[in-house]
Design an enzyme around this catalytic site. Structure first.
Site, PDB file in Angstrom:
ATOM      1  N   HIS A 101       0.872  -1.182   0.000  1.00 22.09           N
ATOM      2  CA  HIS A 101       0.000   0.000   0.000  1.00 22.09           C
ATOM      3  C   HIS A 101       0.911   1.236   0.000  1.00 22.09           C
ATOM      4  CE1 HIS A 101      -2.645   3.047   1.873  1.00 22.09           C
ATOM      5  NE2 HIS A 101      -3.656   2.307   1.467  1.00 22.09           N
ATOM      6  N   ASP A 105       3.318  -4.282   8.118  1.00 22.48           N
ATOM      7  CA  ASP A 105       2.098  -3.479   7.967  1.00 22.48           C
ATOM      8  C   ASP A 105       0.914  -4.433   8.157  1.00 22.48           C
ATOM      9  OD1 ASP A 105      -0.175  -2.263   7.021  1.00 22.48           O
ATOM     10  OD2 ASP A 105       0.714  -1.544   5.153  1.00 22.48           O
ATOM     11  N   GLN A 119      -4.374  -4.854   7.230  1.00 24.76           N
ATOM     12  CA  GLN A 119      -5.400  -5.796   6.743  1.00 24.76           C
ATOM     13  C   GLN A 119      -5.316  -7.148   7.449  1.00 24.76           C
ATOM     14  OE1 GLN A 119      -7.758  -4.781   4.895  1.00 24.76           O
ATOM     15  NE2 GLN A 119      -6.959  -3.002   3.805  1.00 24.76           N
ATOM     16  N   LYS A 177     -10.339  -0.059  10.737  1.00 26.84           N
ATOM     17  CA  LYS A 177     -10.566  -1.245   9.903  1.00 26.84           C
ATOM     18  C   LYS A 177     -10.984  -2.446  10.756  1.00 26.84           C
ATOM     19  CE  LYS A 177      -7.084   0.018   6.434  1.00 26.84           C
ATOM     20  NZ  LYS A 177      -7.829   0.548   5.300  1.00 26.84           N
ATOM     21  N   CYS A 198      -4.759   2.575  -3.623  1.00 27.93           N
ATOM     22  CA  CYS A 198      -3.540   3.069  -2.984  1.00 27.93           C
ATOM     23  C   CYS A 198      -2.407   2.045  -3.089  1.00 27.93           C
ATOM     24  CB  CYS A 198      -3.762   3.435  -1.515  1.00 27.93           C
ATOM     25  SG  CYS A 198      -4.924   4.766  -1.326  1.00 27.93           S
TER      26      CYS A 198
HETATM   27  N1  7TS Z   1      -1.632  -0.632   4.746  1.00 28.76           N
HETATM   28  C1  7TS Z   1      -2.547  -1.391   4.128  1.00 28.76           C
HETATM   29  C2  7TS Z   1      -2.207  -2.790   3.727  1.00 28.76           C
HETATM   30  C3  7TS Z   1      -3.818  -0.852   3.881  1.00 28.76           C
HETATM   31  O1  7TS Z   1      -4.737  -1.609   3.275  1.00 28.76           O
HETATM   32  C4  7TS Z   1      -4.101   0.472   4.280  1.00 28.76           C
HETATM   33  C5  7TS Z   1      -5.422   1.133   3.982  1.00 28.76           C
HETATM   34  C6  7TS Z   1      -3.107   1.191   4.937  1.00 28.76           C
HETATM   35  C7  7TS Z   1      -1.881   0.613   5.144  1.00 28.76           C
HETATM   36  C8  7TS Z   1      -3.316   2.596   5.423  1.00 28.76           C
HETATM   37  O2  7TS Z   1      -4.200   2.600   6.482  1.00 28.76           O
HETATM   38  P1  7TS Z   1      -4.634   3.985   7.136  1.00 28.76           P
HETATM   39  O3  7TS Z   1      -5.576   3.594   8.209  1.00 28.76           O
HETATM   40  O4  7TS Z   1      -3.417   4.638   7.622  1.00 28.76           O
HETATM   41  O5  7TS Z   1      -5.295   4.766   6.033  1.00 28.76           O
HETATM   42  N2  7TS Z   1      -6.115   0.560   2.928  1.00 28.76           N
HETATM   43  C9  7TS Z   1      -7.192   1.068   2.294  1.00 28.76           C
HETATM   44  C10 7TS Z   1      -7.842   0.397   1.276  1.00 28.76           C
HETATM   45  O6  7TS Z   1      -7.522  -0.702   0.852  1.00 28.76           O
HETATM   46  N3  7TS Z   1      -8.872   1.127   0.847  1.00 28.76           N
HETATM   47  O7  7TS Z   1      -8.909   2.261   1.553  1.00 28.76           O
HETATM   48  C11 7TS Z   1      -7.867   2.229   2.458  1.00 28.76           C
END
Ligand code: 7TS
Length: 415
Positions: A123, A201, A204, A227, A369
């Site tokens: 990501h 990371d 997910q 999430k 992303c």
């Molecule tokens: N890493 C992964 C694997 C992700 O899927 C996401 C967000 C992030 C980092 C960043 O997370 P945040 O909470 O800092 O924004 N993924 C997604 C997505 O798949 N669709 O919208 C956000």
């Protein structure tokens, strides 16, 4: 046995609403999850009964807010088996957690010509902080390749890049596009053998399966509240205590200091050294309720439900002509989370998502992303993506498959 999805769904008020006059089918939990009443009530109770800034007041409601905020971190430590509460830093999201390491650890440890290793399935939040660091320090960013079918990390390719002796290896536990579940323990062991520090990371992963950071033995692990049924606004950074102790602060300000003079400052203990300024107390309190909710269900049950659902959805989609899916399949479904990226031949993914929307079905379309993965590896401008959670039912998968037929009808793709 399986999850009692119908009774779980009753806890999520939004799931009984409609969209375009049809019952909402929410298939975008990888972007953000929906929230159960238990979480909504915990946040509401905080605002109604003990809203106050934490760590500052000595009056009753501030003490209560502080206790609840800190209790949330204790629960987070247990949730991922961190061992010590001192190794859990709360911040805004996974992105900020990764940036904390890339900046605070990175500036102190990465120099000119050093290698940093990530993968081709990251990501943006696990790419850009390292690109910025590499640029600032004159370091080299390497990308571990994927296998021929773009399903898994190519382990031989990864090992070759480890021979360059990277100082940091950072990779996603579960891909937000392919759904691939990486063997975090194995990659961590290989990286450690090569002398690297490791960040995982887990944005997910933590919401969907049991994660044990001490078993993985990674140095850092990052995930987001929003999430995993919790409110937005809280990210979690796990770090081994000795590393967090050693690291300089990331942001400067109130609460992260022990003392400040006109000519300098000294730092608070970990984890507070990394929690500058007023924290998102209500979000942390909501996250505590979310972790308790998931804990009652059991993370192994969550994973099992999503595995069954993903198998069912993939089979049904693959039985539909003109649908292409990405990521692990068949015998590899044990290594795929509840995320299915797909395309309908002849239809742009944004048209697919719009037609789904008219059917009351929320999916995401785009590069998710993960532009290098989608545009360079999958070689697509965009893909549609359906993602599942504890409240997703088989009936909703059926509606998604019907919506694919609707796409073909609207765009005259059957001719
Ligand atoms: N890493 C992964 C694997 C992700 O899927 C996401 C967000 C992030 C980092 C960043 O997370 P945040 O909470 O800092 O924004 N993924 C997604 C997505 O798949 N669709 O919208 C956000």
């Amino acid at each position: 046995m399986g999850l009692d999805v119908e009774s779980i769904r009753k806890d999520f008020p939004i799931l009984s609403t409609t969209s375009h006059g049809k019952p909402l089918v929410y298939l975008d939990s990888a972007a953000t999850s929906q929230k159960p009443v238990q979480v909504i009530n915990a946040v509401s109770e905080y605002y109604r009964n003990y809203n106050a800034n934490i760590h500052r007041g000595i009056y009753e409601i501030s003490v209560k807010a502080t206790e609840e905020y800190e209790r949330s971190k204790e629960l987070a430590a247990k949730f991922i088996n961190a061992g010590s509460y001192r190794s859990i830093v709360y911040n805004r999201n996974t992105t900020e957690a990764i940036n904390t390491v890339a900046i605070a650890w990175g500036e102190a440890n990465i120099g000119k010509g050093d290698h940093i290793l990530i993968t081709q399935m990251e990501h943006h939040s696990n790419i850009v902080p390292w690109q910025l660091l590499a640029k600032r320090r004159g370091a080299i960013l390497d990308y571990a390749p994927l296998d021929k079918e773009n399903r898994f990390i190519d382990m031989e390719g990864l090992k070759e890049l480890l021979e360059r002796g990277p100082k940091m290896v950072s990779f996603t536990h579960v891909s937000n596009v392919l759904g691939t579940i990486n063997d975090a323990k194995e990659i961590t062991a290989l990286a450690h053998k090569a002398g690297a520090r490791v960040l995982v990371d887990g944005a997910q992963a933590v919401p969907h399966m049991k994660v044990d950071v001490r078993e993985i033995d990674c140095d850092f692990y990052a995930f987001s509240s929003h999430k995993m049924l919790g409110p937005a606004g809280t990210g979690v950074l796990y770090g081994k205590e000795e590393l967090l102790e050693e690291m300089p602060p990331f942001l400067g300000g109130g609460e992260m200091i022990r003392s400040v003079g006109f000519d300098g400052a000294t730092w608070n203990d970990i984890p507070w050294k990394f929690e500058a300024g007023t924290q998102n107390t209500e979000s942390a309190i909501g996250l505590a309720a979310a972790m308790e909710y998931l804990g009652r269900i059991g993370m192994d049950e969550v994973r099992r439900h999503e595995e069954v659902l993903t198998r069912y959805a993939l089979e049904r989609l693959q039985d539909t002509s003109g649908v292409e899916t990405y990521g692990p399949e068949g015998n590899d479904l044990k290594r795929k989370g509840g995320v299915i990226a797909f395309n309908v031949k002849g239809a742009h993914p944004h048209d697919v998502a719009s037609i789904f929307d008219r059917e009351g079905i929320a999916i995401r379309a785009g590069h998710h992303c993960a532009m290098p993965l989608v545009t360079k590896m999958l070689n697509e401008p965009a893909v549609a993506r359906a993602s599942f959670y504890i409240y997703t039912s088989e009936g909703e998968i059926d509606r998604m498959v019907q919506a694919v037929s609707r796409v073909k009808e609207v765009l005259h793709l059957n001719r």
